[in-house]
Design a protein around this motif. Structure first.
Motif, short mmCIF file in Angstrom:
data_model
loop_
_atom_site.label_atom_id
_atom_site.label_comp_id
_atom_site.label_asym_id
_atom_site.label_seq_id
_atom_site.Cartn_x
_atom_site.Cartn_y
_atom_site.Cartn_z
N LYS A 109 5.55 10.89 -3.04
CA LYS A 109 5.10 9.96 -2.00
C LYS A 109 4.72 10.78 -0.78
CE LYS A 109 7.28 5.92 -3.54
NZ LYS A 109 7.07 4.57 -3.36
N ALA A 110 3.60 10.45 -0.18
CA ALA A 110 3.14 11.16 1.02
C ALA A 110 3.93 10.66 2.21
CB ALA A 110 1.65 10.92 1.23
N SER A 111 4.26 11.58 3.10
CA SER A 111 4.97 11.21 4.32
C SER A 111 4.03 11.39 5.50
CB SER A 111 6.21 12.06 4.50
OG SER A 111 5.86 13.39 4.73
N ASP A 112 4.19 10.55 6.49
CA ASP A 112 3.37 10.64 7.69
C ASP A 112 3.92 11.66 8.68
OD1 ASP A 112 1.66 8.71 6.73
OD2 ASP A 112 2.79 7.08 7.65
N THR A 113 5.09 12.22 8.39
CA THR A 113 5.74 13.12 9.34
C THR A 113 5.33 14.57 9.16
OG1 THR A 113 7.63 13.38 7.85
CG2 THR A 113 7.76 11.63 9.50
N ARG A 123 -14.54 24.44 0.08
CA ARG A 123 -13.80 24.61 -1.17
C ARG A 123 -12.48 23.83 -1.10
NH1 ARG A 123 -11.48 30.44 -3.20
NH2 ARG A 123 -9.77 29.52 -4.30
N SER A 124 -12.02 23.35 -2.24
CA SER A 124 -10.77 22.60 -2.32
C SER A 124 -9.62 23.45 -1.82
CB SER A 124 -10.50 22.18 -3.77
OG SER A 124 -9.19 21.70 -3.90
N ARG A 125 -8.67 22.81 -1.14
CA ARG A 125 -7.47 23.51 -0.67
C ARG A 125 -6.32 23.40 -1.67
NH1 ARG A 125 -5.96 22.37 5.24
NH2 ARG A 125 -4.52 24.03 4.71
N GLY A 126 -6.56 22.71 -2.80
CA GLY A 126 -5.56 22.65 -3.86
C GLY A 126 -4.63 21.46 -3.78
N PHE A 127 -4.92 20.50 -2.91
CA PHE A 127 -4.09 19.30 -2.86
C PHE A 127 -4.96 18.12 -2.45
CE2 PHE A 127 -3.80 21.00 1.40
CZ PHE A 127 -3.83 19.88 2.23
N GLY A 128 -4.40 16.93 -2.64
CA GLY A 128 -5.14 15.73 -2.30
C GLY A 128 -4.21 14.55 -2.14
N PHE A 129 -4.81 13.37 -1.94
CA PHE A 129 -4.05 12.14 -1.74
C PHE A 129 -4.69 11.01 -2.53
CE2 PHE A 129 -3.41 14.73 2.01
CZ PHE A 129 -2.03 14.70 2.14
N VAL A 130 -3.82 10.12 -3.03
CA VAL A 130 -4.28 8.93 -3.71
C VAL A 130 -3.54 7.75 -3.09
CG1 VAL A 130 -4.32 7.68 -5.91
CG2 VAL A 130 -4.76 10.13 -5.87
N MET A 155 0.86 -1.18 0.00
CA MET A 155 0.00 0.00 0.00
C MET A 155 0.90 1.23 0.00
SD MET A 155 -3.12 0.91 2.55
CE MET A 155 -2.23 0.77 4.06
N SER A 156 0.63 2.18 -0.87
CA SER A 156 1.45 3.37 -1.00
C SER A 156 0.55 4.60 -1.20
CB SER A 156 2.41 3.22 -2.17
OG SER A 156 3.24 4.34 -2.26
N LYS A 157 0.83 5.64 -0.44
CA LYS A 157 0.02 6.86 -0.51
C LYS A 157 0.80 7.96 -1.20
CE LYS A 157 -2.88 9.63 2.55
NZ LYS A 157 -3.29 9.84 3.94
N LEU A 158 0.14 8.65 -2.13
CA LEU A 158 0.77 9.74 -2.88
C LEU A 158 0.14 11.07 -2.51
CD1 LEU A 158 1.01 8.24 -6.48
CD2 LEU A 158 2.69 8.17 -4.65
N PHE A 159 0.97 12.10 -2.47
CA PHE A 159 0.52 13.48 -2.29
C PHE A 159 0.38 14.09 -3.68
CE2 PHE A 159 1.78 17.93 -2.35
CZ PHE A 159 0.85 18.49 -1.49
N ILE A 160 -0.75 14.73 -3.93
CA ILE A 160 -1.00 15.40 -5.21
C ILE A 160 -1.16 16.89 -4.91
CG2 ILE A 160 -2.37 15.39 -7.32
CD1 ILE A 160 -1.32 12.60 -6.52
#
Length: 155
Positions: A77-81, A41-48, A1-6
């Protein structure tokens, strides 16, 4: 499982649009566009979130710095930190929720065994840090009040 920051999403980008585009690279568990809780309203970022690491790597390679929904997006890649940078919100020695989580560290600014060590600047609620007063300078007038300092009776 891998989470990405967009990052850099257009304000009008919906979660379904994000999901459809990123499903081209593999099965997705979750696609989220982060929204402001007050305005919605969208904050301009998301996660997949991908089910496999290989699909996430494929999405990074194909979608990073590419135009999507009218804007050039950033895919990492999204970081949990938390945030990687130390400016803006988060990061730095005061990264707790209130902004004053721990004591400041002393920095020597480039010299490993420096004799002079400067504390980090603290421009918080207290205003600007106090400046050293030159020798022989009279005290500021707001500190001298009538009756507090009577030079004639002390002489």
């Amino acid at each position: 499982m891998s989470k990405l920051f967009i990052g850099g999403l257009a304000w009008h980008t919906e979660e379904t649009t994000l999901r459809q585009k990123f499903e081209e690279f593999g099965p997705i568990e979750e696609a989220v566009v982060v929204k402001d809780r007050d305005t919605g309203r969208s904050r301009g970022f998301g996660f997949v979130r991908y089910t496999t690491e290989a699909d996430a790597d494929k999405a990074i390679a194909n979608m990073n710095n590419v135009e999507f929904d009218g804007r050039e997006i950033r895919v990492d890649k999204a970081s949990d930190t938390g945030p990687k940078n130390t400016y803006g919100r988060g990061g730095g020695p005061y990264s707790g929720r209130g902004g004053y989580a721990q004591q400041p560290q002393m920095y020597s600014y480039g010299m490993p065994n420096a004799a002079v060590v400067y504390p980090p600047a603290s421009y918080g609620r207290g205003g600007y840090p106090s400046q050293p007063v030159a020798y022989g300078t009279p005290p500021p007038q707001e500190l001298v009040r009538d009756g507090d300092l009577d030079l004639e009776t002390q002489a």
